[in-house]
Design a protein around this motif. Structure first.
Motif, PDB file in Angstrom:
ATOM      1  N   GLU A 128       0.826  -1.240  -0.024  1.00 38.20           N
ATOM      2  CA  GLU A 128       0.012   0.179   0.031  1.00 38.20           C
ATOM      3  C   GLU A 128       0.980   1.308   0.008  1.00 38.20           C
ATOM      4  N   THR A 129       0.420   2.329  -0.812  1.00 37.70           N
ATOM      5  CA  THR A 129       0.947   3.738  -0.796  1.00 37.70           C
ATOM      6  C   THR A 129       0.070   4.460  -0.088  1.00 37.70           C
ATOM      7  N   ILE A 130       0.457   4.931   1.285  1.00 41.07           N
ATOM      8  CA  ILE A 130      -0.304   6.092   1.759  1.00 41.07           C
ATOM      9  C   ILE A 130      -0.121   7.462   1.530  1.00 41.07           C
ATOM     10  N   PHE A 131      -0.920   8.164   1.207  1.00 43.42           N
ATOM     11  CA  PHE A 131      -0.751   9.503   0.976  1.00 43.42           C
ATOM     12  C   PHE A 131      -1.098  10.338   2.098  1.00 43.42           C
ATOM     13  N   ILE A 132       0.082  11.127   2.766  1.00 42.05           N
ATOM     14  CA  ILE A 132      -0.006  11.747   4.129  1.00 42.05           C
ATOM     15  C   ILE A 132      -0.425  13.124   3.890  1.00 42.05           C
ATOM     16  N   HIS A 133      -1.144  13.845   4.836  1.00 36.55           N
ATOM     17  CA  HIS A 133      -1.687  15.035   5.073  1.00 36.55           C
ATOM     18  C   HIS A 133      -1.541  15.496   6.441  1.00 36.55           C
ATOM     19  N   ASP A 134      -1.314  16.713   6.587  1.00 38.16           N
ATOM     20  CA  ASP A 134      -1.239  17.305   7.854  1.00 38.16           C
ATOM     21  C   ASP A 134      -2.302  18.344   7.920  1.00 38.16           C
ATOM     22  N   LEU A 135      -3.377  18.375   8.877  1.00 37.73           N
ATOM     23  CA  LEU A 135      -4.511  19.089   9.132  1.00 37.73           C
ATOM     24  C   LEU A 135      -4.202  19.848  10.493  1.00 37.73           C
ATOM     25  N   TRP A 136      -4.053  21.055  10.542  1.00 34.81           N
ATOM     26  CA  TRP A 136      -4.045  21.704  11.709  1.00 34.81           C
ATOM     27  C   TRP A 136      -5.424  22.112  12.349  1.00 34.81           C
ATOM     28  N   LEU A 137      -5.760  22.081  13.581  1.00 39.17           N
ATOM     29  CA  LEU A 137      -6.953  21.933  14.172  1.00 39.17           C
ATOM     30  C   LEU A 137      -7.020  22.714  15.315  1.00 39.17           C
ATOM     31  N   PRO A 138      -8.155  23.570  15.568  1.00 37.86           N
ATOM     32  CA  PRO A 138      -8.085  24.494  16.810  1.00 37.86           C
ATOM     33  C   PRO A 138      -7.973  23.858  18.141  1.00 37.86           C
ATOM     34  N   ALA A 139      -7.524  24.521  18.944  1.00 34.66           N
ATOM     35  CA  ALA A 139      -6.971  24.069  20.359  1.00 34.66           C
ATOM     36  C   ALA A 139      -8.516  23.349  20.845  1.00 34.66           C
ATOM     37  N   ASP A 140      -9.622  23.997  20.616  1.00 32.10           N
ATOM     38  CA  ASP A 140     -11.058  23.409  21.245  1.00 32.10           C
ATOM     39  C   ASP A 140     -11.643  22.471  20.432  1.00 32.10           C
ATOM     40  N   PHE A 141     -10.916  21.891  19.174  1.00 32.09           N
ATOM     41  CA  PHE A 141     -11.657  20.915  18.381  1.00 32.09           C
ATOM     42  C   PHE A 141     -11.760  19.857  19.424  1.00 32.09           C
ATOM     43  N   ALA A 142     -13.082  18.982  19.277  1.00 31.19           N
ATOM     44  CA  ALA A 142     -13.192  17.845  19.639  1.00 31.19           C
ATOM     45  C   ALA A 142     -13.675  16.654  18.643  1.00 31.19           C
ATOM     46  N   PRO A 143     -12.844  15.672  18.310  1.00 35.18           N
ATOM     47  CA  PRO A 143     -13.285  14.728  17.077  1.00 35.18           C
ATOM     48  C   PRO A 143     -14.472  14.085  17.587  1.00 35.18           C
ATOM     49  N   ALA A 144     -15.502  13.909  16.540  1.00 35.10           N
ATOM     50  CA  ALA A 144     -16.683  13.006  16.855  1.00 35.10           C
ATOM     51  C   ALA A 144     -16.924  12.033  15.743  1.00 35.10           C
ATOM     52  N   CYS A 145     -16.874  10.900  15.787  1.00 41.28           N
ATOM     53  CA  CYS A 145     -16.830   9.624  14.925  1.00 41.28           C
ATOM     54  C   CYS A 145     -18.307   9.534  14.428  1.00 41.28           C
ATOM     55  N   ARG A 146     -18.724   9.373  13.243  1.00 43.44           N
ATOM     56  CA  ARG A 146     -20.219   9.261  12.883  1.00 43.44           C
ATOM     57  C   ARG A 146     -20.561   7.915  12.054  1.00 43.44           C
ATOM     58  N   ASP A 147     -19.449   7.259  11.941  1.00 46.63           N
ATOM     59  CA  ASP A 147     -19.687   6.049  11.231  1.00 46.63           C
ATOM     60  C   ASP A 147     -19.332   4.553  12.079  1.00 46.63           C
ATOM     61  N   GLY A 148     -19.171   4.735  13.544  1.00 50.97           N
ATOM     62  CA  GLY A 148     -18.738   3.787  14.170  1.00 50.97           C
ATOM     63  C   GLY A 148     -17.498   3.036  14.334  1.00 50.97           C
ATOM     64  N   GLU A 149     -16.389   3.601  13.275  1.00 50.14           N
ATOM     65  CA  GLU A 149     -15.627   2.893  13.089  1.00 50.14           C
ATOM     66  C   GLU A 149     -14.455   3.313  14.335  1.00 50.14           C
ATOM     67  N   VAL A 150     -14.448   4.445  14.977  1.00 50.46           N
ATOM     68  CA  VAL A 150     -13.848   4.837  15.908  1.00 50.46           C
ATOM     69  C   VAL A 150     -14.540   4.883  17.366  1.00 50.46           C
ATOM     70  N   VAL A 151     -13.860   4.388  18.278  1.00 50.21           N
ATOM     71  CA  VAL A 151     -14.426   4.498  19.695  1.00 50.21           C
ATOM     72  C   VAL A 151     -14.213   5.439  20.631  1.00 50.21           C
ATOM     73  N   ASP A 152     -12.918   6.170  20.505  1.00 50.98           N
ATOM     74  CA  ASP A 152     -12.572   7.220  21.176  1.00 50.98           C
ATOM     75  C   ASP A 152     -11.295   7.814  20.627  1.00 50.98           C
ATOM     76  N   HIS A 153     -10.805   8.872  21.294  1.00 49.99           N
ATOM     77  CA  HIS A 153      -9.754   9.887  20.652  1.00 49.99           C
ATOM     78  C   HIS A 153      -8.831  10.208  21.766  1.00 49.99           C
ATOM     79  N   ARG A 154      -7.604  10.327  21.449  1.00 52.47           N
ATOM     80  CA  ARG A 154      -6.513  10.778  22.507  1.00 52.47           C
ATOM     81  C   ARG A 154      -5.774  12.017  21.848  1.00 52.47           C
ATOM     82  N   LEU A 155      -5.500  13.028  22.549  1.00 56.80           N
ATOM     83  CA  LEU A 155      -4.707  14.014  22.220  1.00 56.80           C
ATOM     84  C   LEU A 155      -3.321  14.025  23.018  1.00 56.80           C
ATOM     85  N   VAL A 156      -2.119  13.762  22.243  1.00 59.97           N
ATOM     86  CA  VAL A 156      -1.012  13.842  23.002  1.00 59.97           C
ATOM     87  C   VAL A 156       0.122  14.652  22.491  1.00 59.97           C
TER      88      VAL A 156
END
Length: 215
Positions: A128-156
């Motif tokens: 597989e070839t993976i095309f990488i992207h960087d997306l800068w997000l605001p400090a107050d951004f909170a991810p929300a999964c909509r398709d059930g494929e992700v169960v939680d998130h972690r910011l480190v």
């Protein structure tokens, strides 16, 4: 598939072609790609936040019901490029489904090259070839999964991101794909110095020889 040799059926096609965007030779059900060792393409996004003194990175935990790498940590956004979809289409689609990022903001993701995965897996060969992207997000951004494929998130913080991708056991193991994508980010942003022990080997992980990539 009837013999149980494939992963979960997706009803999604990959275009089999000499390179992404070229006229396809044929179309193949996504679940069969590794079984036949077909070269596939994906788009992943490093979701990053610029703080006062440190860059932080989002990780997503895959659902335990995922056919591949269940329960493991992953990039904030990532997905295979289906037939008829472009890299940009995939970034926008997966950003909305996996992290609740709107199309206008997802469209700001900055392309950052590609990395290549070539390894044996229980269900076949991942090429597989993976095309990488960087997306800068605001400090107050909170991810929300909509398709059930992700169960939680972690910011480190980035040092913790490096520790996560270095671990190969425990509850917080990162997928091989995401580990290489994060490694690429760390190297591009100068967090692993060229004279650091093992740098050459790490560089080879994200950019294997052309003879391996093209097989």
């Amino acid at each position: 598939a009837a013999d149980g040799l494939l992963t979960a059926w997706r009803d999604e096609h990959y275009a089999v072609a000499p390179e992404l965007g070229a006229p396809p030779w044929f179309f193949l059900e996504r679940a069969a790609a590794r079984f036949f060792g077909i070269r596939t393409f994906a788009a992943h996004v490093n979701g990053v936040v610029r703080g006062d003194d440190e860059i932080r990175m989002w990780f997503a935990r895959r659902s335990a019901t995922k056919a591949i790498d269940p329960g493991m940590l992953d990039n904030l956004v990532g997905g295979g490029i289906a037939a008829g979809q472009s890299v940009a289409d995939t970034v926008i689609k997966e950003s909305g489904e996996e992290a609740g990022i709107g199309a206008s903001h997802a469209g700001r993701a900055q392309p950052a090259g590609a990395v290549h995965i070539h390894r044996e897996q229980p269900d076949g060969l991942q090429h597989e070839t993976i095309f990488i992207h960087d997306l800068w997000l605001p400090a107050d951004f909170a991810p929300a999964c909509r398709d059930g494929e992700v169960v939680d998130h972690r910011l480190v913080a980035l040092p913790d991101a490096a520790r996560l991708i270095a671990a190969d056991e425990g509850a917080d193991v990162v997928t091989a794909d995401a580990s290489v994508v994060v490694l690429d980010f760390l190297i591009r942003h100068g967090r692993i110095a060229p004279d650091a022990p093992g740098f050459t080997a790490l560089e080879a992980l994200r950019h294997p020889p052309a003879s391996v990539r093209g097989r």
